[in-house]
Design a protein around this motif. Structure first.
Motif, PDB file in Angstrom:
ATOM      1  N   VAL A  93       0.735  -1.116   0.301  1.00 15.90           N
ATOM      2  CA  VAL A  93       0.427  -0.014   0.175  1.00 15.90           C
ATOM      3  C   VAL A  93       0.868   0.965   0.192  1.00 15.90           C
ATOM      4  CG1 VAL A  93      -1.600   2.034   1.203  1.00 15.90           C
ATOM      5  CG2 VAL A  93      -2.265  -1.132   0.933  1.00 15.90           C
ATOM      6  N   SER A 109       1.392   3.441  -2.910  1.00 21.72           N
ATOM      7  CA  SER A 109       0.954   4.690  -2.791  1.00 21.72           C
ATOM      8  C   SER A 109       1.687   6.452  -3.620  1.00 21.72           C
ATOM      9  CB  SER A 109       0.469   5.144  -1.528  1.00 21.72           C
ATOM     10  OG  SER A 109      -0.487   4.701  -0.743  1.00 21.72           O
ATOM     11  N   TYR A 110       3.106   5.992  -3.150  1.00 24.98           N
ATOM     12  CA  TYR A 110       4.339   6.661  -3.530  1.00 24.98           C
ATOM     13  C   TYR A 110       4.115   7.058  -5.148  1.00 24.98           C
ATOM     14  CZ  TYR A 110       8.271   9.733  -4.548  1.00 24.98           C
ATOM     15  OH  TYR A 110       9.114  10.160  -5.237  1.00 24.98           O
ATOM     16  N   LEU A 125       0.137   8.381  -7.121  1.00 28.26           N
ATOM     17  CA  LEU A 125       0.260   9.738  -6.634  1.00 28.26           C
ATOM     18  C   LEU A 125       1.505  10.724  -7.874  1.00 28.26           C
ATOM     19  CD1 LEU A 125      -0.097   9.656  -3.079  1.00 28.26           C
ATOM     20  CD2 LEU A 125      -1.819  10.211  -4.237  1.00 28.26           C
ATOM     21  N   ALA A 164       4.366  12.015  -0.182  1.00 32.14           N
ATOM     22  CA  ALA A 164       3.893  11.073  -0.477  1.00 32.14           C
ATOM     23  C   ALA A 164       4.264  10.163   0.600  1.00 32.14           C
ATOM     24  CB  ALA A 164       3.678   9.839  -1.728  1.00 32.14           C
ATOM     25  N   GLY A 197       1.549   7.940   2.590  1.00 30.35           N
ATOM     26  CA  GLY A 197       1.330   6.411   1.861  1.00 30.35           C
ATOM     27  C   GLY A 197       1.208   5.383   3.753  1.00 30.35           C
ATOM     28  N   LEU A 224      -2.759   6.056   4.882  1.00 31.08           N
ATOM     29  CA  LEU A 224      -3.103   4.893   3.612  1.00 31.08           C
ATOM     30  C   LEU A 224      -3.158   3.845   4.584  1.00 31.08           C
ATOM     31  CD1 LEU A 224      -3.173   6.683   0.297  1.00 31.08           C
ATOM     32  CD2 LEU A 224      -5.212   6.491   1.043  1.00 31.08           C
TER      33      LEU A 224
END
Length: 403
Positions: free
Chosen positions: A147, A151-152, A155, A166, A170, A173
């Motif tokens: 995750v 995420s990074y 995004l 991020a 991250g 999240l």
């Protein structure tokens, strides 16, 4: 009579070892000449070494059990050394100097290996919250790692967000997904909890692998930017040094936060939850909040480590987040000692660095690595540096002392 029993036990252990190692130590197949080469001399060496080690181990166990009867719950020599300021302070200074000079002395390849090891230090310390402190067996910890990494990557790809933006996103999240996993498994424990968390990790991996429009499927995401330093254009060597020091700072922050949590009210609640859930609830501890806090905080560090992993490799795909990664992180926690911060750090560095430095043994590298793990679990099942329980002793006042 006992001496004969130890010899007999060592003999049977040697036979078992010969049986296991016979296929790859005694038989060599030459596919070019279609011939089988027998190397029986290797089996003799294996048998003699196995018998001597087993016999010495039997004597060691006998001596250890006798010492335990004399002085039970006595701290190990390593614990006594770590609690002696005259010894651990110079060692801490030497380690700090080595860490500062490391990227300027060793090669770019060695720096990259150390960066990977420091990422696993963060992962091990994060999982140590769930497994070591709270006693929640999580076999799907790699899902939170994924995750953070995705995420990074996503995004940055869709919105152009940088590393520093991020990194907290991250972590948040991953904490959200930790709560998402924690709610359905509040009533589960032990094997059942492990199966559910493993299933959750597989669901995350399959979603990332098959949802092409979202995660780009097996092709993964490339050209992920490395961390920036005030807009300067860094060479790969400079970027590796910068990321090394960044990870050192984040690892120190992780150690500080987890140490504070361990000695806080929630930390003591986790330990009580790990030891006896019914007694923990009877003492008035809200086990629901304790479990959810363990999942969320453990996942937070995995999310941060995932962002750092994506920044280091500049490419991620679902194959980087398999069950083997979860097993490796769990091995770090168990090998280091459940609940021990220093033990987890030592185990993470050992498990990541040893396979790299054993490459000189080529074909026998992973065999030696696996044998070292087995020996460690047999000889010291409590881990490299087991977490010692604090004891409070009440001593009566001297009878001659005046009130």
């Amino acid at each position: 009579m006992k001496f004969a029993e130890e010899l007999k036990k060592s003999f049977f252990i040697t036979l078992w070892l010969i049986l296991l190692t016979f296929p790859f130590m005694a038989v060599q197949v030459n596919t070019i000449e279609n011939a089988v080469i027998w190397r029986l001399r290797n089996i003799i060496f294996v048998g003699l070494a196995g018998f001597l080690l087993s016999f010495c181990w039997q004597l060691f166990l006998k001596r250890k059990s006798a010492a335990a009867l004399i002085a039970p719950n006595r701290p190990s020599r390593l614990h006594r050394l770590m609690n002696e300021p005259r010894l651990y302070r110079p060692a801490l200074i030497i380690v700090s100097l080595f860490a500062l000079l490391f990227p300027f002395v060793f090669s770019h390849y060695q720096i990259n290996i150390m960066i990977t090891a420091l990422i696993y230090v963060m992962l091990g310390l994060g999982l140590n919250i769930e497994v070591g402190l709270a006693g929640l067996l999580d076999l799907g910890y790699v899902a939170f790692y994924a995750v953070g990494a995705y995420s990074y990557a996503l995004l940055n790809y869709h919105f152009g967000l940088g590393f520093w933006t991020a990194l907290p996103v991250g972590a948040i999240l991953a904490a959200f997904f930790g709560l998402l996993v924690g709610f359905p498994v509040l009533r589960l424990r032990g094997d059942y909890l492990a199966i559910v968390t493993l299933a959750f990790a597989e669901i995350i991996r399959l979603v990332l692998e098959n949802w092409n429009s979202f995660s780009f499927g097996p092709s993964g995401i490339s050209n992920i930017p490395r961390p920036g330093f005030f807009g300067l254009n860094l060479t790969p060597e400079q970027s590796a040094i910068y990321m090394y020091f960044l990870l050192i700072i984040l690892c120190l922050l992780t150690v500080f936060v987890i140490h504070r949590l361990q000695n806080s009210r929630i930390g003591r609640a986790w330990v009580a939850l790990r030891e006896d859930e019914l007694a923990c609830q009877a003492m008035g501890i809200d086990k629901t909040k304790a479990k959810l806090a363990a999942f969320a905080l453990g996942a937070t560090w995995a999310g941060m480590a995932g962002v750092l992993f994506a920044a280091k490799t500049t490419f991620i795909n679902p194959a980087s987040f398999t069950f083997l990664e979860s097993a490796m992180i769990l091995s770090i926690v168990v090998l280091g000692g459940m609940g021990s911060i220093a033990g987890v750090i030592i185990a993470a560095l050992a498990l990541i660095l040893l396979p790299e430095y054993l490459r000189v043994f080529a074909d026998y590298r992973m065999l030696l690595f696996g044998a070292a793990l087995i020996m460690m679990m047999v000889f010291r099942p409590q881990g490299i540096l087991a977490d010692m329980r604090k004891k409070y002793e009440f001593r009566p006042l001297d009878s001659g002392r005046k009130n």
